[in-house]
Write an enzyme that holds these catalytic residues in place. Structure first.
Site, PDB file in Angstrom:
ATOM      1  N   HIS A  94       0.837  -1.197   0.000  1.00  0.00           N
ATOM      2  CA  HIS A  94       0.000   0.000   0.000  1.00  0.00           C
ATOM      3  C   HIS A  94       0.877   1.254   0.000  1.00  0.00           C
ATOM      4  CE1 HIS A  94      -2.824   2.893   2.165  1.00  0.00           C
ATOM      5  NE2 HIS A  94      -3.478   2.567   1.061  1.00  0.00           N
ATOM      6  N   HIS A 135      -1.268  10.834  -2.686  1.00  0.00           N
ATOM      7  CA  HIS A 135      -2.602  10.525  -2.171  1.00  0.00           C
ATOM      8  C   HIS A 135      -3.450  11.772  -1.952  1.00  0.00           C
ATOM      9  CE1 HIS A 135      -5.642   9.708   0.955  1.00  0.00           C
ATOM     10  NE2 HIS A 135      -5.736   8.528   0.368  1.00  0.00           N
TER      11      HIS A 135
END
Length: 272
Positions: free
Chosen positions: A8, A50
């Protein structure tokens, strides 16, 4: 069945997320896949970031969508993770390119050049001022690599159903993952998503809403679960037959799976 371990944002528990250093560490750990988020810069480059703004990861108030790649390349995307690194006289020399903003093209090149098959799970972030241009640019890049076919080592994820529909129109063979973070979304989503789409619930849904997970499983869809960082959560995934676990701690997940399924040979097979 042993699930694929997907790093991740790279090995983001130990290293700054979305940096090349984090991804190289994840690859060295044996991760079968890498996950990244992509946003579009003001001059049209896809970068692995992100948040829409850069306060958390680069200590600036700027927005990714209003900055050129050259401007982003001047920022430090790693110090926030280990602010005392400069005081460590015994630390190895740092390759600054491993800690600067990472373009999606560089990440794809890294995967393409690696000595084993590694899969990429690419999440497009919405809402964004660029709308569908994000998916258009993404599919164009996948075509550059020849990764727009069914056997390509890539899948596209999003919480936005509309975004995934765009990818499906532009590249019908690319695998798609509908992310969901609330159990109430599933009854609506199940009516509209494609029959071959994967479903990506958060680990909280496995813990707190097992009936929803059972409902998803009854449709025959694969489950890719995020963000799995603890042994007890991995056990929940194994019980649910999850096909991919997305983790900040890929090394830990691989070690735990090795204990359950076997060692290096099994790990390599799972990564293929």
């Amino acid at each position: 069945m042993r699930p694929q371990v997907v790093a991740h944002r790279g090995a983001s528990h130990e290293l700054a997320e979305h940096t090349l250093a984090a991804y190289l560490t994840a690859l060295d750990s044996g991760a079968g896949g890498l996950e990244c988020d992509v946003r579009l810069t003001a001059d049209g480059h896809l970068v692995c970031v992100h948040d829409r703004d850069l306060r958390r990861t680069a200590a600036t108030k700027g927005l990714v969508s209003t900055m050129d790649l050259a401007e982003l390349s001047e920022l430090d995307f790693a110090s926030w993770k280990n602010p005392w690194a400069d005081l460590d006289d015994e630390a190895p020399d740092i390759d600054e390119t491993h800690h600067s903003v990472l373009t999606l093209r560089k990440l794809l090149e890294t995967v393409a050049d690696y000595d084993r098959r590694v899969e990429l799970a690419i999440e497009t972030k919405h809402p964004t001022r660029f709308g569908g241009l994000v998916e258009k640019r993404l599919v164009e890049m996948l075509r550059d690599f020849g990764w727009h076919h069914a056997d390509a080592p890539v899948r596209v994820m999003s919480f936005s159903f509309t975004a995934l529909q765009r990818v499906e129109r532009l590249a019908p063979e690319v695998r798609l993952v509908q992310l969901i973070d609330k159990p109430t979304y599933w009854p609506m989503v199940r009516r509209v998503i494609g029959k071959d789409w994967v479903v990506g619930p958060g680990i909280g849904m496995l813990r707190d809403h097992p009936r929803v997970i059972e409902s998803i499983a009854r449709t025959g869809r694969d489950l890719h679960v995020w963000t799995v960082n603890k042994e007890r959560d991995l056990d929940l995934c194994l019980e649910a037959g999850v096909k991919a676990v997305i983790s900040d701690r890929p090394r830990l997940m691989i070690d735990l799976l090795d204990k359950r399924f076997g060692g290096e040979d099994t790990r390599e097979a799972a990564a293929q």
